[in-house]
Each structure stands twice: as structure tokens, then as C-alpha cells.
Design an enzyme around this catalytic site. Structure first.
Site, short mmCIF file in Angstrom:
data_model
loop_
_atom_site.label_atom_id
_atom_site.label_comp_id
_atom_site.label_asym_id
_atom_site.label_seq_id
_atom_site.Cartn_x
_atom_site.Cartn_y
_atom_site.Cartn_z
N SER A 139 37.95 -16.21 85.01
CA SER A 139 36.76 -16.69 84.30
C SER A 139 35.80 -17.29 85.32
CB SER A 139 37.15 -17.77 83.29
OG SER A 139 36.01 -18.41 82.77
N TYR A 152 42.21 -25.34 81.35
CA TYR A 152 41.60 -24.00 81.36
C TYR A 152 40.99 -23.72 82.73
CZ TYR A 152 39.14 -19.82 79.94
OH TYR A 152 38.71 -18.52 79.86
N1 LIG Z 1 35.33 -14.65 75.78
C1 LIG Z 1 34.90 -15.35 76.82
O1 LIG Z 1 33.82 -15.97 76.77
C2 LIG Z 1 35.70 -15.38 78.09
C3 LIG Z 1 35.06 -15.83 79.26
C4 LIG Z 1 35.78 -15.86 80.44
C5 LIG Z 1 37.10 -15.44 80.47
N2 LIG Z 1 37.70 -15.01 79.33
C6 LIG Z 1 39.11 -14.61 79.42
O2 LIG Z 1 39.23 -13.30 78.92
C7 LIG Z 1 40.57 -13.10 78.47
C8 LIG Z 1 40.54 -12.35 77.15
O3 LIG Z 1 39.95 -13.18 76.19
P1 LIG Z 1 38.94 -12.64 75.09
O4 LIG Z 1 37.62 -13.24 75.37
O5 LIG Z 1 39.03 -11.16 74.95
O6 LIG Z 1 39.51 -13.41 73.82
P2 LIG Z 1 40.26 -12.88 72.49
O7 LIG Z 1 39.44 -11.88 71.79
O8 LIG Z 1 40.65 -14.13 71.76
O9 LIG Z 1 41.57 -12.17 73.09
C9 LIG Z 1 42.63 -12.90 73.62
C10 LIG Z 1 43.83 -12.00 73.70
O10 LIG Z 1 44.91 -12.72 74.31
C11 LIG Z 1 46.08 -12.54 73.50
N3 LIG Z 1 46.95 -13.71 73.63
C12 LIG Z 1 46.63 -15.02 73.52
N4 LIG Z 1 47.71 -15.79 73.62
C13 LIG Z 1 48.77 -14.93 73.82
C14 LIG Z 1 50.17 -15.12 73.99
N5 LIG Z 1 50.73 -16.34 73.94
N6 LIG Z 1 50.94 -14.03 74.17
C15 LIG Z 1 50.40 -12.79 74.18
N7 LIG Z 1 49.09 -12.56 74.03
C16 LIG Z 1 48.28 -13.61 73.83
C17 LIG Z 1 45.55 -12.36 72.08
O11 LIG Z 1 46.49 -11.59 71.32
P3 LIG Z 1 47.41 -12.11 70.13
O12 LIG Z 1 46.72 -13.28 69.48
O13 LIG Z 1 47.55 -10.91 69.25
O14 LIG Z 1 48.70 -12.48 70.80
C18 LIG Z 1 44.30 -11.53 72.34
O15 LIG Z 1 44.63 -10.15 72.42
C19 LIG Z 1 41.22 -14.48 78.41
O16 LIG Z 1 42.11 -14.64 79.50
C20 LIG Z 1 40.04 -15.43 78.56
O17 LIG Z 1 40.41 -16.65 79.20
C21 LIG Z 1 37.03 -14.97 78.14
#
Ligand SMILES: NC(=O)c1ccc[n+]([C@@H]2O[C@H](COP(=O)([O-])OP(=O)(O)OC[C@H]3O[C@@H](n4cnc5c(N)ncnc54)[C@H](OP(=O)(O)O)[C@@H]3O)[C@@H](O)[C@H]2O)c1
Length: 278
Positions: A139, A152
Site C-alpha cells: 500500500s 496497517y
Molecule cells: N482498497 C484500497 O484502497 C487499498 C489501498 C492500498 C492497498 N490495498 C490492499 O489491497 C489488498 C486487497 O484489498 P482490496 O482493496 O481488494 O479489498 P477487498 O475488496 O476487501 O478484498 C480483500 C480480500 O482479502 C481477503 N481476505 C481478508 N482477510 C482474509 C483472511 N483472513 N484470509 C483469507 N483472505 C482474506 C478477502 O476475502 P474473504 O473475505 O473472502 O476471505 C478479500 O478477497 C489488501 O491487502 C489491501 O491492504 C487496498
């Protein structure tokens, strides 16, 4: 001939689902990992039909040691493993000592321990074969601090630094295997719903789509980049955090924590709005 296999954690939504689609479009078979099986199954069905690839759902809670070790064993038995995306993750809000220790530990297990263990298993296979790639979805928070986002930012800083360290090891071994830290800013996924954050607090111009983020990751791999920060605004944030003196970085952290609703000010100082939601 067998196709290469791509393993994507957190494939049930957001950036992970977009990686799955773009990897399928490049001809990879998929192992889709997350807790929500139905989501994985329906994405897998859609991508198999659309791109004539094979997709398997792998249900695992990456905060659970046993589940991670079973997945590690699975990767060891995959000679065609060509791509790993360590993407699963979540955010919390609230001051560190006022959030549950359980949620803080789960975050460290998912972002740090699962990434480290899965990368180790994947690199054993990939380095021996001489090709492959790992993208660790970190991130822009890995370059910053944010009040109410202590674990985080710290775990994402680890992910970026770990990826860069792996890239150095791979270079010293003259391996063609690539590792990338992908460092997005605000991206329109379920992430902020899961942590109970109001998206309206963030200016519309700062939001990116998962397609843009994943496109930039693949462009970065083609260019051999180890750290990829999608979007001009977030490249500037990275530069600013590098240029600011530490005291100014901490002041910026107080302001960003409040702006994002991770904490709010009372007469006595920053106070949490509510507890962790991740
Ligand atoms: N969205 C943003 O603004 C942003 C910015 C910077 C970085 N990121 C990073 O991008 C990555 C993906 O996030 P996203 O934005 O796509 O959010 P998201 O739509 O909430 O997706 C998160 C994913 O992680 C999985 N997950 C969470 N906890 C888990 C666990 N204990 N075991 C297995 N799977 C788990 C969830 O699947 P299940 O709930 O089905 O397990 C889901 O598929 C994350 O690492 C986040 O920190 C996001």
C-alpha cells in the site's frame, strides 16, 4: 503442455479478483484463495468460460496457521506455479491499544506471516525452475503513518521492504524470477466497507479503480520495476514522505488519521470513533 498456474490470495473481491481476471486473460490457470467459497466459485466459473482456463477455489483463512501451512504444502507440489499474488488483507480503525488484540494479530498473520510463508514456498519452486513472479499487494501506506492505522502502516511497510529485499536476493542469485511490491492508494473495492470507513471523506479524484492498479502492476513487471505506486498523486505522496522531516511526517499522520475517520479529536487529543472492524 501444462499451463502456468497463478495463485491469488484475497481473490473473492477487489484487487485480487481483478488480478485473477487479468492473469486468466494471459492464459494462466488459477488457484483462487479466500474465505468466501461461493465468491471464488462464481468468479472461477466466469473466468474459465471467458478465457478457457482452469480455476480451482481454495478456501483458507490466512490468519489461521494450519490453513497457511496446508496452502504452503500445496504450493510445494505445484511444479507449474508461475505467479503468486499475496493480496489478501484488511484494515482496522481505532487507536492500537483500544482495538482488540485479536484483530491486530490477525492483521500481522495475514499481511506478514502468510506473505512470508507463501513467498518462501513459491520461490523454492520458481527459482529452481528459473522463472516466475510474485506480486505483494502492499500500500502507499507503507511509506506513511496514520493515526488509528498503526499496525496497517507497519505491516504494509514490512511488505514493501520484504519485497525489495527479496528482489536483492534474486538479483544476487542471478535469477530471472521477479518480485514486486504494489503500493496502491485509495482503490474502489470492498476494503473500506469491511473496515466501516465512509468513502465520502476522501476526495473523489483520489479514488482509483482496481483495473488501473492491476494494469500498472503488469506494466511495472514488464519494465522490471520492484516498487510500483499507481497514480501521480500517490507517487507524490511517496516523494513527500521521503522528503519530510520525521516530526512533519508524524503531524501529517495525525491529520490523515482524522481525515480518514480512523480517529477523531476531543478536547484531550485524538480519540477513536469506534473499534476495529477488520
Ligand atoms: N482498497 C484500497 O484502497 C487499498 C489501498 C492500498 C492497498 N490495498 C490492499 O489491497 C489488498 C486487497 O484489498 P482490496 O482493496 O481488494 O479489498 P477487498 O475488496 O476487501 O478484498 C480483500 C480480500 O482479502 C481477503 N481476505 C481478508 N482477510 C482474509 C483472511 N483472513 N484470509 C483469507 N483472505 C482474506 C478477502 O476475502 P474473504 O473475505 O473472502 O476471505 C478479500 O478477497 C489488501 O491487502 C489491501 O491492504 C487496498
Amino acid at each position: 503442455m501444462s499451463r502456468s498456474l497463478a495463485v491469488v490470495t484475497g481473490a473473492s473481491s477487489g484487487i485480487g479478483a481483478e488480478f485473477a481476471e487479468q492473469l486468466a486473460a494471459r492464459g494462466y490457470d488459477l488457484l483462487l484463495v479466500a474465505r468466501r467459497e461461493e465468491r471464488l466459485d462464481s468468479l472461477g466459473r466466469l473466468l474459465s468460460e471467458r478465457y478457457s482456463i482452469r480455476s480451482e477455489s481454495y478456501v483458507a483463512d490466512l490468519a489461521n496457521d494450519d490453513h497457511v501451512l496446508q496452502l504452503v504444502n500445496r504450493l510445494h507440489g505445484e511444479p507449474h506455479l508461475g505467479f503468486l499474488v499475496n493480496n489478501a488483507g484488511f484494515g482496522t480503525k481505532g487507536l492500537f491499544w483500544e482495538s482488540s488484540l485479536e484483530s491486530q494479530e490477525a492483521m500481522h498473520r495475514v499481511h506478514v506471516m502468510a506473505t512470508m510463508r507463501l513467498s518462501h514456498a513459491a520461490l523454492e519452486v520458481m527459482v529452481a525452475r528459473g522463472n516466475g513472479a510474485i506480486v505483494n499487494v502492499s500500500s502507499v501506506a507503507s511509506f506513511t503513518l496514520s493515526a488509528g492505522g498503526c499496525s496497517y502502516c507497519a505491516t504494509k511497510t514490512w511488505m514493501t521492504n520484504f519485497s525489495e529485499g527479496l528482489a536483492v536476493d534474486l538479483r544476487s542469485a542471478r535469477s530471472a524470477v521477479q518480485v514486486q511490491a504494489l503500493c496502491p492508494g485509495f482503490t474502489l473495492t470492498e476494503f473500506h466497507d469491511a473496515m466501516g470507513m465512509n468513502r465520502g471523506r476522501i476526495p473523489a479524484a483520489l479514488w482509483m479503480k482496481p483495473e488501473q492498479v492491476v494494469n500498472d502492476s503488469f506494466r511495472g513487471l514488464a519494465a522490471g520495476k520492484v516498487i510500483v505506486v499507481p497514480g501521480a498523486a500517490y507517487k507524490f505522496v511517496r516523494f513527500l514522505m521521503w522528503a519530510l522531516p520525521p516530526a512533519m511526517r508524524r503531524l501529517a499522520a495525525l491529520r490523515s488519521g482524522r481525515a480518514m475517520g480512523r480517529v477523531q479529536m476531543s478536547g484531550k487529543g485524538p480519540r477513536p470513533i469506534d473499534g476495529p472492524a477488520g
